[in-house]
Structure formats: structure tokens, C-alpha cells
Design a protein around this motif. Structure first.
Motif, PDB file in Angstrom:
ATOM      1  N   GLY A 106     -71.377 -25.697   0.257  1.00  0.00           N
ATOM      2  CA  GLY A 106     -72.092 -25.169  -0.896  1.00  0.00           C
ATOM      3  C   GLY A 106     -72.375 -23.689  -0.818  1.00  0.00           C
ATOM      4  N   ASP A 107     -72.227 -23.080   0.383  1.00  0.00           N
ATOM      5  CA  ASP A 107     -72.514 -21.652   0.546  1.00  0.00           C
ATOM      6  C   ASP A 107     -71.567 -21.067   1.581  1.00  0.00           C
ATOM      7  OD1 ASP A 107     -73.635 -19.149   0.459  1.00  0.00           O
ATOM      8  OD2 ASP A 107     -75.407 -19.670   1.647  1.00  0.00           O
ATOM      9  N   ASP A 108     -70.298 -21.012   1.247  1.00  0.00           N
ATOM     10  CA  ASP A 108     -69.292 -20.543   2.200  1.00  0.00           C
ATOM     11  C   ASP A 108     -69.375 -19.048   2.474  1.00  0.00           C
ATOM     12  OD1 ASP A 108     -68.440 -23.117   2.368  1.00  0.00           O
ATOM     13  OD2 ASP A 108     -66.337 -22.698   1.936  1.00  0.00           O
TER      14      ASP A 108
ATOM     15  N   LYS B 173     -69.364 -13.375  -1.551  1.00  0.00           N
ATOM     16  CA  LYS B 173     -70.594 -13.585  -2.306  1.00  0.00           C
ATOM     17  C   LYS B 173     -70.317 -13.584  -3.807  1.00  0.00           C
ATOM     18  CE  LYS B 173     -75.326 -11.837  -2.856  1.00  0.00           C
ATOM     19  NZ  LYS B 173     -75.945 -13.133  -2.559  1.00  0.00           N
ATOM     20  N   GLY B 174     -70.725 -14.661  -4.474  1.00  0.00           N
ATOM     21  CA  GLY B 174     -70.628 -14.754  -5.924  1.00  0.00           C
ATOM     22  C   GLY B 174     -69.310 -15.272  -6.459  1.00  0.00           C
TER      23      GLY B 174
ATOM     24  N   HIS C 246     -63.034  -5.640   0.759  1.00  0.00           N
ATOM     25  CA  HIS C 246     -62.251  -6.316  -0.275  1.00  0.00           C
ATOM     26  C   HIS C 246     -62.151  -7.792   0.089  1.00  0.00           C
ATOM     27  CE1 HIS C 246     -60.953  -2.508  -2.152  1.00  0.00           C
ATOM     28  NE2 HIS C 246     -61.063  -2.047  -0.918  1.00  0.00           N
ATOM     29  N   PRO C 247     -61.850  -8.660  -0.880  1.00  0.00           N
ATOM     30  CA  PRO C 247     -61.755 -10.090  -0.568  1.00  0.00           C
ATOM     31  C   PRO C 247     -60.773 -10.359   0.574  1.00  0.00           C
ATOM     32  CG  PRO C 247     -61.830  -9.774  -2.928  1.00  0.00           C
ATOM     33  CD  PRO C 247     -61.708  -8.403  -2.330  1.00  0.00           C
TER      34      PRO C 247
ATOM     35  N   TYR D  58     -57.294 -20.069  -4.162  1.00  0.00           N
ATOM     36  CA  TYR D  58     -56.823 -19.126  -3.156  1.00  0.00           C
ATOM     37  C   TYR D  58     -55.422 -18.673  -3.559  1.00  0.00           C
ATOM     38  CZ  TYR D  58     -55.316 -16.983   1.159  1.00  0.00           C
ATOM     39  OH  TYR D  58     -54.854 -16.081   2.072  1.00  0.00           O
ATOM     40  N   PRO D  59     -55.104 -17.369  -3.354  1.00  0.00           N
ATOM     41  CA  PRO D  59     -55.941 -16.276  -2.871  1.00  0.00           C
ATOM     42  C   PRO D  59     -57.037 -15.896  -3.873  1.00  0.00           C
ATOM     43  CG  PRO D  59     -53.610 -15.761  -2.611  1.00  0.00           C
ATOM     44  CD  PRO D  59     -53.700 -16.952  -3.531  1.00  0.00           C
ATOM     45  N   TYR D  60     -57.891 -14.966  -3.461  1.00  0.00           N
ATOM     46  CA  TYR D  60     -58.973 -14.520  -4.309  1.00  0.00           C
ATOM     47  C   TYR D  60     -58.535 -13.338  -5.170  1.00  0.00           C
ATOM     48  CZ  TYR D  60     -61.526 -16.917  -0.540  1.00  0.00           C
ATOM     49  OH  TYR D  60     -61.963 -17.825   0.393  1.00  0.00           O
TER      50      TYR D  60
END
Length: 721
Positions: free
Chosen positions: A560-562, A549-550, A634-635, A186-188
Motif C-alpha cells: 500500500g505504500d511502496d 511518491k504519488g 527521476h523515476p 511499469y516502466p514509470y
């Protein structure tokens, strides 16, 4: 502080006011006739001046100067020619804050840095060129100017700024680093930031026991290098110093920023970790009002695990530049003082919220009058989770899915009187789930929960004509699976952002786990993504970059899937910097700061006093001019200043409570009259524009706006990227 003056002159492509410079009148240095390269002629006027048809030209052109903080300002000498002969024109620099230029053309930079236009005027001829003063700042170690308040150090967590790095380690950090597999958490990458926030906490995975970090930030008009000793073991996060972040906001607005981290460990340099961000040319507008379960600002529940059994449920607020949240509704004592399930009018005048001991009871809070509370009647749940009109005068009632809301058909009520105004044009028996008005008040969106052919999945809209007429019932999106909830209009009114609930916990529209105690069932809860739908074409598309996503990091503890842990969006009613801004609840990992099970947020069943819950508020930019069927998002970024040790959710965005005519203002959205104009000494609020409507001023159509490329979004002029 290390400082090294670096003055670099780089010649780029020319920039002139005409293809060959200016070609109208001027004075030759000796007052005589000029022979023009293009065959033009000159004449002498009675006062001795010369009119010529040649070219006025500035040299050098498009300069870039490097200004290092703490060192003497750089200078550069400009000259000018008229018809290729030296002249002494009048010089100017705009904006003047970037530096000064004397009569000889000598430019001296100010300490600020930035981009300016240098103009030479000679008679009636002018020529201009660009000049960039690139500010360079360096520091070795820092001090913590912000303490560990409710939001943690700097409002974002961590341990604050690290101390100085010794000369040996500095030398290591200056060497070419070797990749060791560490990654940014973080950040992305590709985040779009608004101006005016608290600085983010940089977080990473540590492949080695790092001793120090070198942080560099770079955009066309600013560069920063900071070196810091580790703040903890393991050393896995460090903030951008607030002063450097503010400089970055100022100098890089509208630009792309390159961020790079290099680490020192055992006499070796590792990295680099690199990302690019964009700083929007605008700040977040207005106020966010949100639920907080576990807040320490109002304690009205017992039974919390941890050292303090008392905790609270309340409605809090954060502005774009807040350093801590503020208590708006709720107080100490019993559950009767809990105030969390709320809705807010877009103009910032009215908040409606439920009572913690009885979700059927509702109060109105007058946000422009010291948050004065007025109970609404009847106390039968009909006002819970309703949609407030933008001016706060009316509430359109929610019908399930939210627990505690009314099961009667939706209706329109006066606020705070609670009187049914007798709305017309509603489909028979309509039950609108999680309804929301558009920023201009002309549309209403909702989950089609009850009524003839209702399926509890579909999003639909109605047109609204005040004070009480609805029309044009239109289904806009039916998901193939799951339910579409919590719609929120883009400021332009052309699209709707919504939550697509893909896995329910059995209580549609809520985000918690299937049980609130410990045990395997606490790993299972509601999962959802955020989507948007274009109203003209009814094309819907997931907001994949917002959802993560991704790319969003994964980890243990059911993370596992945030990308499917995003809920309850609310779009700010005021577009800023070329973007709409959406706030939403997410249970995703917050780097390495908040990492526990995503559904562990109730302080009565999980100790969140030392291990913060991931239930937090996040914000993302949305492009205003996106094509239907594409992803305009956007992220997202973590909203600074929210309480780190509380579960925070359901952010509602509204404008600031407005100012009266004649009051000082920064932009038109702050003014009840709608316009912020230049007064004798400062900008002041006005009911009429000076000439045309500037960004954030009131508009009816785009033609009202000064910028020909602007749009009228939510009755405010908004720029488009």
C-alpha cells in the motif's frame, strides 16, 4: 514486416554559419564580376576567380526525410547560389554515416538515420543547413532471440515477444481506440534511461481480455510500430523487442520519447496508454557488485522451500549491457562458502566481503587479478561493512548498526594486511556507521553512531588526506525522525544521497521483516526513503521521484505504500550522459511480475522459486546541477539481468578494472592512465590527453575538460544537461 516508404520534406527555420549566410570570397559561374544585393563590390583575380562580398546560400533548408526500414533510401536535391546566382560548390555531409552527397548536391540517405549537417563550400565561402533522416521501423510479430535465463526472458521476465497479428486484428488496432481504464504499471512515466541496457518489459493492468497490442515509439529522429499477439492469458505484459530498443537508444539519445500502447479485444481497440521517457546521451559506466540471497549460481545453504532445497548466498556482478549476472565471490558447499556482506572500491580493483558461517571473518578479492581471494586478519568483525578508499588501499571500519560489525571505535586499516595505520584527526571514540568515501577520496560520510554527543541518527563528514589524516568533522543532516544511513557521494562531491530509515525492524540498517518465518509479523519490516543533502548549504530533500511518491503503483500483499520501500543507495562514481546514476535496493512491486509480500525474501521461509520476491535492484538518474533543497531525481527502473528468482540487494558501483597504456579503449574511465586518445588504428589508453580531457577522461578541475560547460566529477570530465 510491414513497410511503406514515406518521404516527407518539411521546411523549418533556417540554420546558417552567419546571420545572412557566408559572406566571404567565391567564384561566380561565368568568372565575371558580380553585382551584390548589399552594394558590395567584386574584383577579378589573375586566375579568373572572383572575390565577392555577397551571400552563399543552400536550398532547401532543414530537411526531414523519412526512411522506412527495408525500402529504398530517400533522396533530396540541394542547390546553392552565390549572390543569388546558381553555382556548383563542393558538398559535404557530417557525419558521413548519415548519407552521401554527390557533386550535383543530390543527397542519398544511408540505412542508419540520424541528424547531419550539409555544407556547401565555394571558394572561401561556406553555408550549412541541417538534415534529419527519420528512421521508421515496422514489424508484425517477432521471434525470441533471448531465452529465459537467470533474469527471465530478456533479463526482465515475462514470456518474450509475441507472434504476428492477423489482418482482421491489425485493422482493429488501426482504428481509434476507446479508453477502458487500463493503466501502465511499469516502466514509470518520465523515466530517464541510459543507453546500452536490455529492453524493458512493458506491464499494464488489463481491463479486458486483450488479444494483441500495438506498440509505438517516437522521437524526432526515429519511429517504431510493432504489433504482437498475446503471449499469455491474461495478456498483461510484453517486452520492447531488443532490436527496436537498440535503435531507440541510438537514434533518440538526448531526446524525449513518446511511448503508446493500443490493445485489441473482441473486435474493438482500447487505449491508448501513453508515457514519455528520456534517453540519456550516455551509457551506464562500470560494474555493479551486489548481494544475492537465493542465487542459483552458488549453492551453500539448505532448507529452501520449493523443489530444490539448496540455494546460495554470493556476491554477483552486472554491467550495463549484461544479459546474465556473473559470480564474483562465493561458491558451492557449506555456509563457509557464502560471501554476501561486501564493499567495493570505486576504481574497481578491490572487493571486501564477509564469510557466511562467521560474519567476523573477512576476505579481500583482487578484481583485476581473476578475483583472487585473500583472507584478512584479525577475524573479529572489524572489517565488516567498512568503507574502501577509491583505490582499494584502505578500509575505514564500520561500527554497528550493521549486525556482525565491530563495536570498537572506527579506524583506518591497510587492505588486505589489516594493519591499523594510526589515523589522526578522528574525534575521540568516533563510531562511524555505514561509512563511504567520495569518488575522489577526499571526503568520508557516515552515520554518527558512537562517540561524544553521537545520536545514531545524524549524517556527518570528514576530510581525508592520504595516507592517514582526517579533519573537519562536520554534521551535515539530522533527521527529525528516523536515522540517516548508507550515505553515498554524488560524483561531483557536492552532495550525498542517503537512506532515511523511518520504521525499523529492530535491527537498524537492515531491510527484512521483524521475523523471518510466516505469520502476521512478516508483513512488518523496515521502511525507508532515499534523500539527498547539499554539502554547502546542508539542505536536505527527499528524492520523491526516485522513491515513487504519488505515482508508484500500489496493490495487495502489504504494497500500500511502496514509496517507503527503498534502501541502501550507492551512486556510481562516473557521471554519464549528464546524470549521476544511483543503484538501490527496493522491495516495491515490479509491475505484475514480482508482487508477493515485500518482506518475503528468505527462501527458507517463503517459496520464491515460482513467485519471485520483490527484493530487487533499481536504478535512477540524478541531475548533476540540481539546486539545493530541490528533488534532482527521476523515476527509477528495474536493473535488467539480475536473477528474477532471488533476493538481490546492496549494489556497489565501481569503475571497470582499468586497461594499460596502449590497450584499446572506448573512453578514459576504462584506462589506468586516465585518457583514451586516437591511435593509428583505434582509440588507445594513454597517461596524457591528446589536447584537453574529453568526457570520462581524467581531470583535476573543470578547466582541464574540452567542453567549457563540463564539470570535473570524481576526477572525470562530465557533461551537464
Amino acid at each position: 514486416m510491414r513497410a511503406l516508404l514515406s518521404l516527407t520534406l518539411i521546411t523549418l527555420s533556417s540554420c546558417t554559419c552567419a546571420p545572412n549566410g557566408a559572406t566571404i570570397g567565391g567564384r561566380l559561374p561565368d568568372g565575371g564580376l558580380a553585382s551584390n544585393a548589399d552594394g558590395g563590390t567584386s574584383t577579378t583575380t589573375p586566375d579568373g576567380s572572383v572575390n565577392f562580398t555577397g551571400t552563399l546560400r543552400i536550398t532547401p533548408r532543414d530537411q526531414i526525410l523519412s526512411l522506412t526500414t527495408g525500402q529504398p533510401p530517400p533522396t533530396t536535391q540541394f542547390t546553392a547560389t552565390a549572390d543569388n546566382q546558381p553555382v556548383t560548390p563542393q558538398w559535404s555531409v557530417i557525419p558521413a554515416a548519415i548519407g552521401t552527397i554527390d557533386a550535383t548536391g543530390l543527397f542519398t540517405a544511408s540505412p542508419l538515420g540520424g541528424t547531419a549537417t550539409i555544407t556547401a563550400s565555394y571558394g572561401a565561402a561556406t553555408d550549412s543547413t541541417s538534415l534529419t533522416v527519420k528512421l521508421r521501423t515496422e514489424q508484425n510479430g517477432g521471434t525470441n532471440t533471448m531465452d529465459a535465463g537467470a533474469g527471465g526472458f530478456g533479463g526482465v521476465g515475462g514470456e518474450g515477444v509475441g507472434g504476428p497479428v492477423d489482418p482482421t486484428t491489425l485493422a482493429v488496432l488501426a482504428t481509434t481506440p476507446t479508453s477502458d481504464g487500463a493503466t501502465f504499471l511499469y516502466p514509470y512515466d518520465a523515466t530517464v534511461w541510459p543507453k546500452g541496457l536490455l529492453a524493458p518489459l512493458l506491464q499494464w493492468t488489463a481491463a479486458h481480455p486483450y488479444d494483441a497490442v500495438r506498440l509505438t515509439l517516437e522521437c524526432p529522429t526515429f519511429s517504431y510500430e510493432g504489433t504482437f499477439a498475446k503471449t499469455a492469458t491474461p495478456f498483461v505484459h510484453h517486452p520492447i523487442p531488443q532490436a527496436a530498443w537498440e535503435q531507440l537508444n541510438e537514434h533518440c539519445a538526448g531526446s524525449t520519447v513518446t511511448v503508446q500502447l493500443v490493445f485489441a479485444s473482441g473486435g474493438q481497440a482500447f487505449g491508448p496508454l501513453t508515457e514519455t521517457w528520456r534517453i540519456a546521451n550516455g551509457s551506464l559506466k562500470g560494474v555493479v557488485y551486489y548481494n544475492s540471497y537465493g542465487t542459483r549460481l552458488a549453492k551453500n545453504y539448505s532448507g529452501a522451500l520449493g523443489p530444490d532445497p539448496r540455494f546460495g548466498g554470493a556476491t554477483l556482478s552486472i554491467r550495463g549491457g549484461s544479459t546474465d549476472p556473473s559470480l564474483v565471490a562465493g561458491g558451492n558447499g557449506s555456509e563457509a562458502n557464502c560471501r554476501v556482506c561486501h564493499t567495493v572500491s570505486a576504481d574497481g580493483s578491490t572487493l571486501v566481503t564477509q564469510h557466511g558461517d562467521n560474519n567476523s571473518a573477512t576476505s579481500q578479492y583482487a578484481l583485476r587479478s581473476g578475483n583472487t581471494e585473500t583472507p584478512m586478519q584479525p577475524a573479529d568483525g572489524r572489517f565488516a561493512w567498512g568503507a574502501l578508499s577509491p583505490d582499494g588501499r584502505f578500509l575505514f571500519s564500520n561500527v554497528a548498526p550493521i549486525q556482525g560489525s565491530s563495536s570498537a571505535p572506527s579506524a583506518l586499516f591497510q587492505v588486505p594486511a589489516g594493519t591499523d595505520v594510526g589515523a589522526t584527526g578522528l574525534p575521540p571514540g568516533l563510531g562511524a556507521g555505514t561509512p563511504s568515501f567520495s569518488a575522489d577520496g577526499k571526503q568520508l560520510a557516515f552515520n554518527w553512531y558512537a562517540g561524544a554527543q553521537a545520536d545514531q541518527r545524524t549524517l556527518a563528514t570528514l576530510r581525508f588526506t592520504p595516507p592517514s589524516t582526517f579533519s573537519d568533522f562536520t554534521p551535515i543532516h539530522t533527521p527529525t525522525t528516523g536515522a540517516a544511513l548508507f550515505p553515498s557521494f554524488l560524483p561531483t562531491g557536492t552532495g550525498v544521497v542517503f537512506e532515511l530509515e523511518t520504521v525499523s525492524n529492530g535491527r537498524i540498517g537492515e531491510t527484512r521483516s521483524t521475523c523471518d518465518g510466516s505469520g502476521p509479523c512478516s508483513d512488518i519490516g523496515t521502511r525507508a526513503e532515499l534523500w539527498w543533502v547539499d554539502l554547502a548549504t546542508k539542505q536536505a530533500h527527499p528524492l520523491e521521484k526516485l522513491n515513487g511518491k504519488g505515482y508508484v503503483p500500489t496493490g495487495p500483499n502489504a504494497h500500500g505504500d511502496d514509496a517507503t520501500l527503498n534502501y541502501e543507495p550507492t551512486v556510481g562514481p562516473i557521471a554519464s550522459g549528464g546524470y549521476a546514476w544511483v543503484i538501490f535496493t527496493s522491495r516495491r512491486l515490479y509491475g505484475n511480475v514480482a508482487t508477493i509480500n515485500p518482506f518475503w525474501s528468505d527462501p527458507r521461509f517463503h517459496d520464491i522459486s515460482a513467485t519471485p520476491t520483490t527484493k530487487k535492484l533499481w536504478v535512477a538518474a540524478i541531475d548533476l546541477n540540481a539546486a539545493p533543497g530541490t528533488d534532482p531525481s527521476h523515476p527509477a527502473f528495474y536493473l535488467p539481468a539480475q536473477e528474477l528468482m532471488a533476493g538481490n540487494s546492496r549494489g556497489f558501483w565501481s569503475a571497470d578494472p582499468c586497461l594499460g597504456d596502449g590497450d584499446r579503449c572506448g573512453s578514459g574511465d576504462q584506462c589506468c592512465g586516465g585518457y583514451c586518445i586516437d591511435g593509428p588504428n583505434d582509440k588507445v589508453c594513454s597517461p596524457t590527453p591528446a589536447m584537453c580531457a574529453k568526457e570520462f577522461d581524467r581531470c583535476t578541475t573543470a578547466a582541464d575538460c574540452c567542453d567549457p560547460a563540463a564539470v570535473c566529477a570524481g576526477n572525470r570530465c562530465a557533461t551537464i544537461n
